[in-house]
Write an enzyme that holds these catalytic residues in place. Structure first.
Site, PDB file in Angstrom:
ATOM      1  N   HIS A  94      -3.510  -5.893   1.301  1.00 45.98           N
ATOM      2  CA  HIS A  94      -3.263  -5.817   2.442  1.00 45.98           C
ATOM      3  C   HIS A  94      -3.699  -7.177   2.975  1.00 45.98           C
ATOM      4  O   HIS A  94      -4.766  -7.770   2.340  1.00 45.98           O
ATOM      5  CB  HIS A  94      -4.306  -4.884   3.375  1.00 45.98           C
ATOM      6  CG  HIS A  94      -3.600  -3.745   3.472  1.00 45.98           C
ATOM      7  ND1 HIS A  94      -2.594  -3.116   4.142  1.00 45.98           N
ATOM      8  CD2 HIS A  94      -4.083  -2.572   3.019  1.00 45.98           C
ATOM      9  CE1 HIS A  94      -2.557  -2.134   4.105  1.00 45.98           C
ATOM     10  NE2 HIS A  94      -3.447  -1.268   3.466  1.00 45.98           N
ATOM     11  N   CYS A 102       0.818  -1.211   0.060  1.00 50.06           N
ATOM     12  CA  CYS A 102      -0.101  -0.053   0.137  1.00 50.06           C
ATOM     13  C   CYS A 102       0.803   1.450  -0.030  1.00 50.06           C
ATOM     14  O   CYS A 102       1.647   1.529  -0.976  1.00 50.06           O
ATOM     15  CB  CYS A 102      -1.021  -0.067   1.306  1.00 50.06           C
ATOM     16  SG  CYS A 102      -2.376   0.957   1.034  1.00 50.06           S
TER      17      CYS A 102
END
Length: 486
Positions: free
Chosen positions: A428, A331
């Site tokens: 994630h 991310c």
């Protein structure tokens, strides 16, 4: 069995007193009894969040509590989520969607509007479930935050529910914490507290009993249960990074402990892996040699990038790569691997562009829209499935994306460098899928047949805390729905 409380609130004398765990334990216990129970937290401040089935975002602890109750996480379980982006500002998320970026003073005025969202969610849940177990935030004794409170007694007064107060004896001063908290409350708020829970006790209970007797005499309220200190639990942290554990294995993984690191639960599976030595490297700490460096997510990517550069990570990463080490960026960490990160609208902080690590040929621009989605697919570098979630702002483009790291819904995702040393992704929860975790560790150089099943570990831990909390449920069953003992 009928649980006497349509709504019961769990508050704590301090942050990390154990409120989240007690709520999860009660949800699991009530679920065992066939009671249609749901967790609820009016307001949460945390950088660990989860994506819900209805396409929103809630605190990680409420997602865990939903699992304990046998439910899919839903945005109504945590209608207000604050994600700090600086020491005085935070992203305000209402019903799972970003509403605004506010400083603390502005949010204090906004609480009246936020309370409307809280009550809307509460009423929807009350119409669907037999019982709601509510978690407070921080402590109800924060005098400076009492005005327009929506997280603790302000909510309890609004819905007229009883409260139990949890205190952590492992930190010391447990009786002072309880007495001091009561002293900071109004008379009507004190009356709401039906009893206390002493959490994380270890030792001879008979030596604690005189203190319990004194506390009950002083307050006129019972200690409902004394819960033991349980070692080795595998539960998603609400926010703070868990204390560093002793090295488990020879394969060393380093994670820079960014000031605004988000979703560090990404690394829970690595913590639990017996052959992995996972280390979070703090500010000014010497960066040791490693097999794998993972750059985590961030709530303020450009500010955390500046911190990373000031701490000497670019030079250490360059050396790591020269010696054949591997790097994963997740991310915000993925965005840092590119050439630049621009924020033309001040989405996360100051307007401007930052030079990034230039390890992948790509650039990122911050955008107002946040992508929130649960995904599944495959690794491109191994025959392995992956289930994960995306939770990010910003779009990334460049030739580095021509060689993706994953295929998600038949679409390319992430990037894999030509020399196979650098992997970047917006996903994630990568390591939570046993197949994907093993494949990633093999890619990084760990040849192992050991797998870690995070779902199984989490379920076992939820059962452990529920078993330990059975005396609390037994004590609560002695009350009527008005909070009086029967």
């Amino acid at each position: 069995m009928n649980f006497p409380f349509p709504t019961l609130m769990v508050q704590g004398t301090t942050s990390d007193a154990g409120k989240s765990t007690v709520v999860a334990a009660l949800c699991r216990l009530l679920k065992r009894q066939g009671i249609n129970v749901v967790p609820f937290k009016p307001q949460n401040m945390a950088l660990n969040s989860a994506v819900t089935a209805d396409g929103g975002e809630i605190g990680r602890a409420q997602a865990l509590q939903a699992i304990a109750a046998g439910l899919a996480p839903h945005t109504d379980m945590n209608p207000v989520l604050l994600k700090p982006s600086s020491n005085i500002g935070a992203q305000v998320i209402i019903h799972g969607k970003v509403r605004a970026e506010m400083d603390a003073r502005d949010y204090q005025q906004y609480k009246t509007i936020a309370m409307q969202a809280v009550l809307e969610s509460y009423q929807r849940l009350a119409a669907q479930y037999d019982s709601i177990v509510v978690e407070g935030a921080g402590s109800p004794a924060e005098i400076n935050l009492r005005e327009r409170d929506i997280a603790n007694m302000g909510f309890a007064e609004a819905v007229d529910c009883p409260v139990i107060l949890v205190a952590d004896i492992d930190r010391g001063g447990v009786f002072a914490h309880i007495i001091g908290t009561l002293a900071c409350l109004s008379e009507s708020e004190r009356k709401r507290i039906i009893g206390f829970v002493i959490n994380r006790f270890r030792g001879d209970h008979s030596l604690l009993q005189p203190g319990i007797d004194w506390l009950e005499l002083q307050t006129g309220k019972p200690v409902l249960a004394t819960l033991p200190y349980l070692h080795g639990l595998f539960l998603d942290a609400e926010d703070a990074v868990q204390p560093q554990q002793a090295a488990r294995g020879a394969f060393r993984v380093l994670v820079p402990s960014l000031p605004r690191m988000s979703n560090h639960t990404d690394f829970d599976a690595l913590r639990a892996h017996p052959e992995v030595d996972l280390q979070f490297i703090q500010q000014n700490q010497t960066i040791p040699p490693a097999d794998l460096i993972v750059l985590p997510g961030s709530k303020n990517t450009r500010a955390d990038l500046e911190w990373l550069q000031a701490q000497g990570w670019p030079q250490r990463i360059a050396q790591h790569l020269r010696y054949g080490g591997k790097i994963i960026g997740i991310c915000g960490g993925f965005q840092m691997l590119g050439k630049t990160i621009s924020d033309p609208h001040g989405i996360e902080g100051k307007v401007g562009t930052s030079s990034a690590l230039s390890l992948l040929d790509m650039v990122t621009e911050m955008t107002a829209e946040k992508r929130l989605v649960q995904v599944s697919g495959n690794c491109t570098f191994a025959e392995a499935n992956v289930s994960a979630y995306e939770i990010h702002m910003g779009t990334t483009s460049g030739s580095a994306l021509d060689k993706p790291a994953f295929t998600i819904n038949d679409q390319p995702e992430g990037a894999l460098s030509a020399d196979n040393q650098i992997l970047g992704t917006y996903l994630h929860g990568l390591f939570d899928t046993p197949q994907a975790c093993s494949a990633l560790l093999r890619w990084a150089g760990l040849q192992s047949h050991t797998t870690v099943d995070t779902t199984q570990l989490r379920e076992a831990s939820l059962d452990r805390i529920a078993d330990a909390a059975q005396p609390l449920l037994d004590a609560l069953m002695q009350f009527d729905q008005h909070g009086s003992t029967s």
